[in-house]
Write a protein that holds these residues in place. Structure first.
Motif, PDB file in Angstrom:
ATOM      1  N   UNK A  18       0.558  -1.455  -0.123  1.00  0.00           N
ATOM      2  CA  UNK A  18      -0.087  -0.250   0.122  1.00  0.00           C
ATOM      3  C   UNK A  18       0.969   1.474  -0.073  1.00  0.00           C
ATOM      4  N   UNK A  19       1.915   1.021   0.720  1.00  0.00           N
ATOM      5  CA  UNK A  19       2.839   2.282   0.729  1.00  0.00           C
ATOM      6  C   UNK A  19       3.781   2.921  -1.027  1.00  0.00           C
ATOM      7  N   UNK A  20       3.192   1.564  -1.929  1.00  0.00           N
ATOM      8  CA  UNK A  20       3.793   2.080  -3.004  1.00  0.00           C
ATOM      9  C   UNK A  20       2.755   2.855  -4.027  1.00  0.00           C
ATOM     10  N   UNK A  21       1.626   2.870  -3.553  1.00  0.00           N
ATOM     11  CA  UNK A  21       0.323   2.985  -4.203  1.00  0.00           C
ATOM     12  C   UNK A  21       0.823   4.431  -4.548  1.00  0.00           C
ATOM     13  N   UNK A  22       0.990   4.526  -5.706  1.00  0.00           N
ATOM     14  CA  UNK A  22       1.461   6.594  -6.669  1.00  0.00           C
ATOM     15  C   UNK A  22       2.797   5.586  -6.893  1.00  0.00           C
ATOM     16  N   UNK A  23       3.684   5.315  -6.173  1.00  0.00           N
ATOM     17  CA  UNK A  23       4.731   4.576  -7.012  1.00  0.00           C
ATOM     18  C   UNK A  23       4.829   3.601  -8.156  1.00  0.00           C
ATOM     19  N   UNK A  24       4.398   2.827  -7.692  1.00  0.00           N
ATOM     20  CA  UNK A  24       3.556   0.782  -8.412  1.00  0.00           C
ATOM     21  C   UNK A  24       1.830   1.749  -8.993  1.00  0.00           C
ATOM     22  N   UNK A  25       1.570   0.909 -10.000  1.00  0.00           N
ATOM     23  CA  UNK A  25       0.345   1.286 -10.523  1.00  0.00           C
ATOM     24  C   UNK A  25      -0.640   0.274  -9.733  1.00  0.00           C
ATOM     25  N   UNK A  26      -1.802   1.474 -10.022  1.00  0.00           N
ATOM     26  CA  UNK A  26      -2.997   0.901  -8.492  1.00  0.00           C
ATOM     27  C   UNK A  26      -3.464  -0.759  -9.133  1.00  0.00           C
ATOM     28  N   UNK A  27      -3.793  -0.878  -9.938  1.00  0.00           N
ATOM     29  CA  UNK A  27      -3.426  -2.614 -10.290  1.00  0.00           C
ATOM     30  C   UNK A  27      -3.028  -3.234  -9.394  1.00  0.00           C
ATOM     31  N   UNK A  28      -1.514  -2.781  -9.433  1.00  0.00           N
ATOM     32  CA  UNK A  28      -0.584  -4.071  -8.957  1.00  0.00           C
ATOM     33  C   UNK A  28      -0.514  -3.688  -7.615  1.00  0.00           C
ATOM     34  N   UNK A  29      -1.052  -2.935  -7.167  1.00  0.00           N
ATOM     35  CA  UNK A  29      -0.479  -2.289  -5.889  1.00  0.00           C
ATOM     36  C   UNK A  29      -1.958  -3.270  -5.107  1.00  0.00           C
ATOM     37  N   UNK A  30      -2.872  -3.284  -5.486  1.00  0.00           N
ATOM     38  CA  UNK A  30      -4.549  -3.955  -5.437  1.00  0.00           C
ATOM     39  C   UNK A  30      -3.975  -5.432  -5.458  1.00  0.00           C
ATOM     40  N   UNK A  31      -3.590  -5.931  -7.065  1.00  0.00           N
ATOM     41  CA  UNK A  31      -3.554  -7.252  -7.026  1.00  0.00           C
ATOM     42  C   UNK A  31      -2.026  -8.504  -5.819  1.00  0.00           C
ATOM     43  N   UNK A  32      -0.934  -7.171  -5.421  1.00  0.00           N
ATOM     44  CA  UNK A  32      -0.266  -7.630  -4.072  1.00  0.00           C
ATOM     45  C   UNK A  32      -1.034  -7.918  -3.105  1.00  0.00           C
ATOM     46  N   UNK A  33      -2.240  -6.958  -2.642  1.00  0.00           N
ATOM     47  CA  UNK A  33      -2.007  -6.929  -1.304  1.00  0.00           C
ATOM     48  C   UNK A  33      -3.451  -8.082  -1.570  1.00  0.00           C
ATOM     49  N   UNK A  34      -4.234  -8.656  -2.757  1.00  0.00           N
ATOM     50  CA  UNK A  34      -5.014  -9.812  -2.448  1.00  0.00           C
ATOM     51  C   UNK A  34      -3.916 -11.118  -2.544  1.00  0.00           C
ATOM     52  N   UNK A  35      -2.721 -11.069  -3.040  1.00  0.00           N
ATOM     53  CA  UNK A  35      -1.699 -12.072  -2.958  1.00  0.00           C
ATOM     54  C   UNK A  35      -2.329 -12.592  -1.743  1.00  0.00           C
ATOM     55  N   UNK A  36      -2.259 -11.931  -0.730  1.00  0.00           N
ATOM     56  CA  UNK A  36      -1.835 -12.405   0.564  1.00  0.00           C
ATOM     57  C   UNK A  36      -2.780 -13.613   1.261  1.00  0.00           C
ATOM     58  N   UNK A  37      -3.941 -14.180   0.077  1.00  0.00           N
ATOM     59  CA  UNK A  37      -4.560 -14.984   0.277  1.00  0.00           C
ATOM     60  C   UNK A  37      -4.183 -16.278   0.266  1.00  0.00           C
ATOM     61  N   UNK A  38      -2.706 -16.467  -0.976  1.00  0.00           N
ATOM     62  CA  UNK A  38      -2.443 -17.665  -1.278  1.00  0.00           C
ATOM     63  C   UNK A  38      -1.672 -17.839  -0.283  1.00  0.00           C
ATOM     64  N   UNK A  39      -1.744 -19.290   0.057  1.00  0.00           N
ATOM     65  CA  UNK A  39      -0.670 -19.908   0.651  1.00  0.00           C
ATOM     66  C   UNK A  39       0.477 -19.174   1.306  1.00  0.00           C
ATOM     67  N   UNK A  40       1.289 -19.281   2.082  1.00  0.00           N
ATOM     68  CA  UNK A  40       2.977 -18.876   1.959  1.00  0.00           C
ATOM     69  C   UNK A  40       3.138 -20.004   2.880  1.00  0.00           C
ATOM     70  N   UNK A  41       4.665 -19.964   1.645  1.00  0.00           N
ATOM     71  CA  UNK A  41       5.814 -21.087   2.349  1.00  0.00           C
ATOM     72  C   UNK A  41       6.719 -21.009   3.155  1.00  0.00           C
ATOM     73  N   UNK A  42       6.425 -19.942   3.612  1.00  0.00           N
ATOM     74  CA  UNK A  42       8.024 -18.239   4.344  1.00  0.00           C
ATOM     75  C   UNK A  42       8.698 -19.352   5.562  1.00  0.00           C
ATOM     76  N   UNK A  43       7.072 -20.069   6.228  1.00  0.00           N
ATOM     77  CA  UNK A  43       7.679 -20.646   7.371  1.00  0.00           C
ATOM     78  C   UNK A  43       8.558 -21.860   6.769  1.00  0.00           C
ATOM     79  N   UNK A  44       8.647 -23.088   5.793  1.00  0.00           N
ATOM     80  CA  UNK A  44       9.173 -23.812   4.434  1.00  0.00           C
ATOM     81  C   UNK A  44      10.704 -23.230   4.955  1.00  0.00           C
TER      82      UNK A  44
END
Length: 235
Positions: free
Chosen positions: A197-223
Motif C-alpha cells: 500500500x505504501x507503494x501506491x502512487x509509485x506503482x500502478x494501482x492495479x499492481x498494488x491491488x493484486x499484491x494486496x489480494x495475493x496474501x490470500x494465497x498460502x505462504x511457504x515462508x515458514x518452510x
C-alpha cells in the motif's frame, strides 16, 4: 549458534509505529525454526564498524531501500566483507538487497528491472534442491518488495528459485556456505500488505491491488525459514 545481522535498511518511516524493526522480524523468523539461534545486530548503514569475520558463526544481510549502484560510503566495505567472507567460507545469507549486493560483490549484474515493481506474494519455481532443502515442493510462495533484480548471477552461483518475473530469485553458491534470496520469508502478511500500500502512487494501482489480494494465497515462508535454519546449522 550466533547470527550476526548486518542491518542495511529499516522499516519505512510511515510504518515504524505499527511494525517491529527488521532485526526483530529476522529474530522472530529464526526463533520459529526452533534451532536455538542467538543474535547480534550491526547497523552498517549507519556507520557501525564491520565485525571481525574470524569470530562470526553466521551472517545475515538485510533488505534495504538502497541499490547496489548507489553512491553510499558503506557499500564498498560491504562488498569487501562479502568477498572475504566468501573466501573464508563464513556462512552468509542475503535477503532482497542482501541477495543483490552478494551477487554484485561476487561478479553478477544487478540493476533496476524494466519489469517494474515486484510486490505481494510471488510464486517461485524450485529449480534445484541443495542439501538443506531436499524435500522442497515444486514451487514456493513468499512475499517480495523490490524493483532491482539480479539480472545475471555470478558464475559461482546456482539458481535454486526462479519465476518469469524474477528469473534469479534464489542463489546457492558453490563454496557451500553462501545463500541468497530475493523474496522476504521474514515478512508477516500484514507488513507485506502495508508495504504494498505504501507503494501506491509509485506503482500502478492495479499492481498494488493484486499484491494486496495475493496474501490470500498460502505462504511457504515458514518452510523457507526452516531451509535457511538448516543451511546455517549444517555449515
Amino acid at each position: 549458534m550466533k547470527l550476526t545481522i548486518l542491518q542495511t535498511g529499516e522499516v519505512p518511516l510511515p510504518l515504524r509505529s505499527r511494525f517491529v524493526p527488521y532485526r526483530k522480524m529476522f529474530e522472530a523468523m529464526f526463533d520459529q525454526t526452533g534451532q536455538g539461534f542467538s543474535y547480534e545486530t550491526i547497523n552498517v548503514a549507519e556507520g557501525e564498524p564491520f565485525p571481525d569475520l574470524a569470530r562470526l558463526e553466521g551472517v545475515v544481510i538485510t533488505g534495504s531501500a538502497a541499490g547496489v549502484y548507489d553512491d553510499l560510503p558503506w557499500l564498498e566495505p560491504l562488498r569487501d566483507f562479502i568477498r572475504k567472507g566468501y573466501q573464508q567460507r563464513t556462512p552468509l545469507l542475503g535477503i532482497c538487497f542482501g541477495h543483490q549486493i552478494m551477487a554484485d560483490a561476487l561478479g553478477g549484474d544487478v540493476r533496476k528491472s524494466p519489469k517494474g515493481w515486484g510486490l505481494g506474494r510471488h510464486t517461485y519455481e524450485v529449480t534445484a534442491r541443495p542439501g538443506f532443502m531436499p524435500q522442497a515442493p515444486s514451487a514456493l510462495a513468499v512475499a517480495c518488495s523490490h524493483q532491482d533484480q539480479v539480472l545475471v548471477p555470478p558464475r559461482e552461483a546456482e539458481v535454486i528459485l526462479a519465476s518469469d518475473f524474477t528469473p534469479n530469485a534464489g542463489l546457492a553458491y558453490r563454496n557451500g556456505a553462501a545463500l541468497s534470496l530475493q523474496p522476504h520469508p521474514e515478512f508477516a502478511d500484514d507488513y507485506t500488505v502495508a508495504l504494498a500500500e505504501l507503494r501506491r502512487g509509485k506503482a500502478p494501482d492495479e499492481l498494488v491491488d493484486s499484491a494486496v489480494s495475493s496474501v490470500a494465497m498460502p505462504s511457504h515462508s515458514a518452510d523457507v525459514a526452516g531451509y535457511i535454519g538448516r543451511f546455517f546449522k549444517e555449515r
